[in-house]
Design a protein around this motif. Structure first.
Motif, PDB file in Angstrom:
ATOM      1  N   TYR A   1       0.815  -1.242   0.000  1.00 24.21           N
ATOM      2  CA  TYR A   1       0.000   0.000   0.000  1.00 24.21           C
ATOM      3  C   TYR A   1       0.837   1.276   0.000  1.00 24.21           C
ATOM      4  CZ  TYR A   1      -3.148  -3.536   1.885  1.00 24.21           C
ATOM      5  OH  TYR A   1      -3.828  -4.701   2.109  1.00 24.21           O
ATOM      6  N   VAL A   2       2.161   1.146  -0.026  1.00 20.83           N
ATOM      7  CA  VAL A   2       3.007   2.338   0.008  1.00 20.83           C
ATOM      8  C   VAL A   2       3.975   2.275  -1.170  1.00 20.83           C
ATOM      9  CG1 VAL A   2       4.803   3.510   1.294  1.00 20.83           C
ATOM     10  CG2 VAL A   2       2.867   2.549   2.514  1.00 20.83           C
ATOM     11  N   GLU A   3       4.126   3.358  -1.869  1.00 19.79           N
ATOM     12  CA  GLU A   3       4.997   3.383  -3.042  1.00 19.79           C
ATOM     13  C   GLU A   3       6.446   3.668  -2.603  1.00 19.79           C
ATOM     14  OE1 GLU A   3       7.195   4.650  -6.365  1.00 19.79           O
ATOM     15  OE2 GLU A   3       6.599   6.031  -4.770  1.00 19.79           O
TER      16      GLU A   3
ATOM     17  N   SER B   1       6.470  -1.217  -4.315  1.00 27.60           N
ATOM     18  CA  SER B   1       6.501  -0.943  -2.873  1.00 27.60           C
ATOM     19  C   SER B   1       7.754  -1.469  -2.195  1.00 27.60           C
ATOM     20  CB  SER B   1       5.280  -1.603  -2.215  1.00 27.60           C
ATOM     21  OG  SER B   1       4.095  -1.095  -2.776  1.00 27.60           O
TER      22      SER B   1
ATOM     23  N   GLY C   1       2.011   2.337 -10.301  1.00 30.88           N
ATOM     24  CA  GLY C   1       2.768   2.988  -9.241  1.00 30.88           C
ATOM     25  C   GLY C   1       2.107   4.232  -8.696  1.00 30.88           C
TER      26      GLY C   1
ATOM     27  N   PHE D   1      -1.485   7.027  -3.354  1.00 29.28           N
ATOM     28  CA  PHE D   1      -0.420   6.032  -3.380  1.00 29.28           C
ATOM     29  C   PHE D   1       0.445   6.416  -4.564  1.00 29.28           C
ATOM     30  CE2 PHE D   1       0.998   2.234  -5.726  1.00 29.28           C
ATOM     31  CZ  PHE D   1       1.736   1.560  -4.778  1.00 29.28           C
ATOM     32  N   GLY D   2       1.662   6.784  -4.312  1.00 33.47           N
ATOM     33  CA  GLY D   2       2.506   7.200  -5.432  1.00 33.47           C
ATOM     34  C   GLY D   2       3.744   7.890  -4.928  1.00 33.47           C
ATOM     35  N   CYS D   3       4.551   8.361  -5.861  1.00 29.64           N
ATOM     36  CA  CYS D   3       5.812   8.981  -5.494  1.00 29.64           C
ATOM     37  C   CYS D   3       5.551  10.360  -4.872  1.00 29.64           C
ATOM     38  CB  CYS D   3       6.709   9.114  -6.716  1.00 29.64           C
ATOM     39  SG  CYS D   3       6.048  10.218  -7.962  1.00 29.64           S
TER      40      CYS D   3
END
Lengths: 404, 139
Positions: free
Chosen positions: A307-309, A351, B38, B61-63
């Motif tokens: 769930y975290v990039e 992730s 991503g 959710f991403g950079c």
């Protein structure tokens, strides 16, 4: 504790001060060309190079005569793969390697594919391991070379090199091992492991960048490689060019120091790595270890934080230097080919974080990293729509995403 | 690649993180992107009776650039009417955050998220209007 903290030892390592000290005289005082056979300056340089050759050979149970100096492991891999292919092309045109090799193996293999060779890229299992049966099944009468890495640079998995080497011996096929991550740091014996060619690098072992070596077996069988760089016939004709004497001295010293403390360092680094792993896994749910659970290089921990990039996670602990398999960290916008080959979905590949530690890592740094990483993951999960959906019981694999 | 100070600021102090009640007829929800790519952005707006955006929330959710783009988008839409919010262009986000070329897709995603949220809001409103008309007709 000094910030930032370096936890990217699989990428490169700092030069050990003892290595630097050994190198220093060869820049200004003993600067001779090791190929100058007729004066004191040349002899001094040659002696230093030969001593380093012995130090590197000793790390893998090889004779110093079997060590060729190069500019680094990329060049070593190129000489091994293209050199053997070109030298033995009369004998056969088939090469076996695998899909999670370093690009310095994959790209030369692909180059050969465009030039009349047939290359089998073996898949790996979910832990990133190549099994000897796969190699056996892929072998044909045309197979001249098998190239399988020892320890993987991204996920840390150690391949059963000894078994694959034995198989290659039975079939009379040349066996090359890219040992960048394990050279001098893990026990390696080219005799018992059946290795014919081995690539290694100075800067992964607390030596300088710009120097590497290739082990080339001299008997049973005598392996020959066509040169990639021509001119002057240095290094048994396999690699021409004036030798990088300070670099070579540094690599020799670095190898010797690694071998001297090998067993203690494996134990110490394993303990720190496991402390990092336990710290993260005890606190954070839904995180996954990438690579083999036990058969792995001691200094590598590759984890996917669901769930975290990855890139945003690295931003969350910017005072700790790590690397990520996330696409966002590369120019290609594709996540790590290694993680994908292990069967990870793109979401888990995006992730992932690779922590790699080493000689100068302390327990204090590990504890600091655990705290910082956990805090960043928790903060980003609170910010993650995927985490929220999962909490609501939505199966993310069933969602129709608006791909872009 | 170093991040611009504005990206870092939004990353460290994201504006308007959170969620609004997606079942509220005055709330529009846009979810764009995909985990495989991503980045996934969820952007929500809440409008008053006049169609003015009174609140906005995001989760991304991403950079870092994706987080900053969506954080900035929530700041910019607040106080605007939905029509005004539709005028926000990704290029303005790129400029404000000094995004490098490789991160332009983050700004595109933020623009898409605004549009998706407004579309959702509008479709809810028209359904509501339709339901009211139907209810009036049956009386």
């Amino acid at each position: 504790m000094k910030l930032p903290i370096y936890m990217d030892y699989n990428a490169t390592t700092p030069v050990d001060p003892r290595v630097l000290e050994a190198m220093m005289p060869y820049f200004t005082q003993d600067f001779g060309n090791a190929a100058s056979r007729n004066h004191e300056f040349g002899w001094t340089a040659e002696d230093a190079v030969e001593k380093a050759r012995e130090q590197v050979g000793a790390a893998i149970g090889a004779s110093s005569k079997e060590i060729i100096w190069t500019s680094g492991a990329t060049e070593s891999n190129n000489i091994a793969i293209k050199g053997v292919a070109n030298m033995y092309r009369e004998k056969g045109n088939h090469i076996i390697t695998d899909v999670i090799e370093h690009k310095a193996v994959i790209d030369p293999a692909k180059y050969l594919e465009q030039n009349g060779f047939r290359v089998t890229f073996l898949p790996v299992d979910k832990h990133g391991m190549v099994h000897p049966e796969q190699v056996r099944e892929a072998m044909t009468d045309e197979t001249i070379l098998v190239s399988i890495m020892h320890g993987n640079n991204e996920v840390g998995t150690i391949n059963p090199i000894g078994e694959i080497g034995k198989l290659c011996k039975e079939k009379d096929v040349i066996f090359h091992v890219d040992a960048c991550q394990t050279f001098a740091k893990q026990p390696i014996d080219v005799e018992t492991m059946g290795i014919d060619l081995l690539s290694c690098s100075g800067h992964k072992i607390y030596g300088p960048k710009g120097v590497g070596a290739l082990y080339v077996r001299r008997k049973r069988p005598r392996v020959r490689c066509e040169p990639v760089i021509h001119g002057g016939g240095h290094e048994r004709g396999m690699r021409s060019g004036t030798l990088n004497v300070p670099g070579i001295v540094g690599m020799g010293k670095a190898a010797e120091l690694c071998v001297q403390s090998q067993a203690e360092e494996i134990a110490r680094v394993t303990r720190l790595r496991d402390r990092l792993k336990d710290g993260l896994f005890n606190r954070l749910p839904e995180i996954y270890l990438n690579g083999h659970p036990t058969e792995r290089i001691p200094n590598n921990l590759n984890v996917s934080f669901l769930y975290v990039e990855g890139e945003s996670l690295m931003m969350g602990f910017s005072d700790i230097a790590v690397s990520s398999g996330s696409a966002c960290t590369s120019a290609s916008l594709e996540p790590s080919y290694v993680l994908k080959a292990l069967g990870l979905g793109d979401d888990l590949a995006h992730s992932s974080i690779r922590f790699s530690i080493g000689r100068f890592t302390t327990q204090e740094e590990i504890d600091y990293a655990v705290e910082r990483v956990c805090a960043a993951v928790e903060k980003l999960r609170e910010m993650s729509p995927l985490y929220e959906m999962a909490q609501e019981g939505i199966d993310l694999s069933k969602v129709q995403w608006a791909a872009h | 690649m170093a991040y611009s100070s504005k990206v870092v600021d939004h990353y460290e102090h994201p504006r308007n993180v959170g969620s609004l009640d997606k079942n509220d007829v005055n709330v529009g929800t846009g979810i764009v992107g995909a985990p495989e790519c991503g980045d996934v952005m969820k952007l929500q707006i809440k409008c008053d009776a006049a169609g003015r955006i009174v609140d906005a929330k995001f989760k991304t959710f991403g950079c870092g650039s994706a987080i900053a783009s969506s954080s900035l988008a929530t700041e910019w839409v607040k106080g605007k009417t939905v029509d005004e919010a539709l005028q926000i262009k990704n290029t303005e986000i790129v400029k404000e955050l000094s995004l490098p070329p490789v991160k332009i897709h983050c700004s595109v995603l933020a623009e898409d998220a605004i549009r998706a949220a407004i579309e959702d809001y509008r479709s809810k409103q028209s359904r509501l209007a339709g339901a009211e008309t139907a209810a009036a007709g049956s009386r």
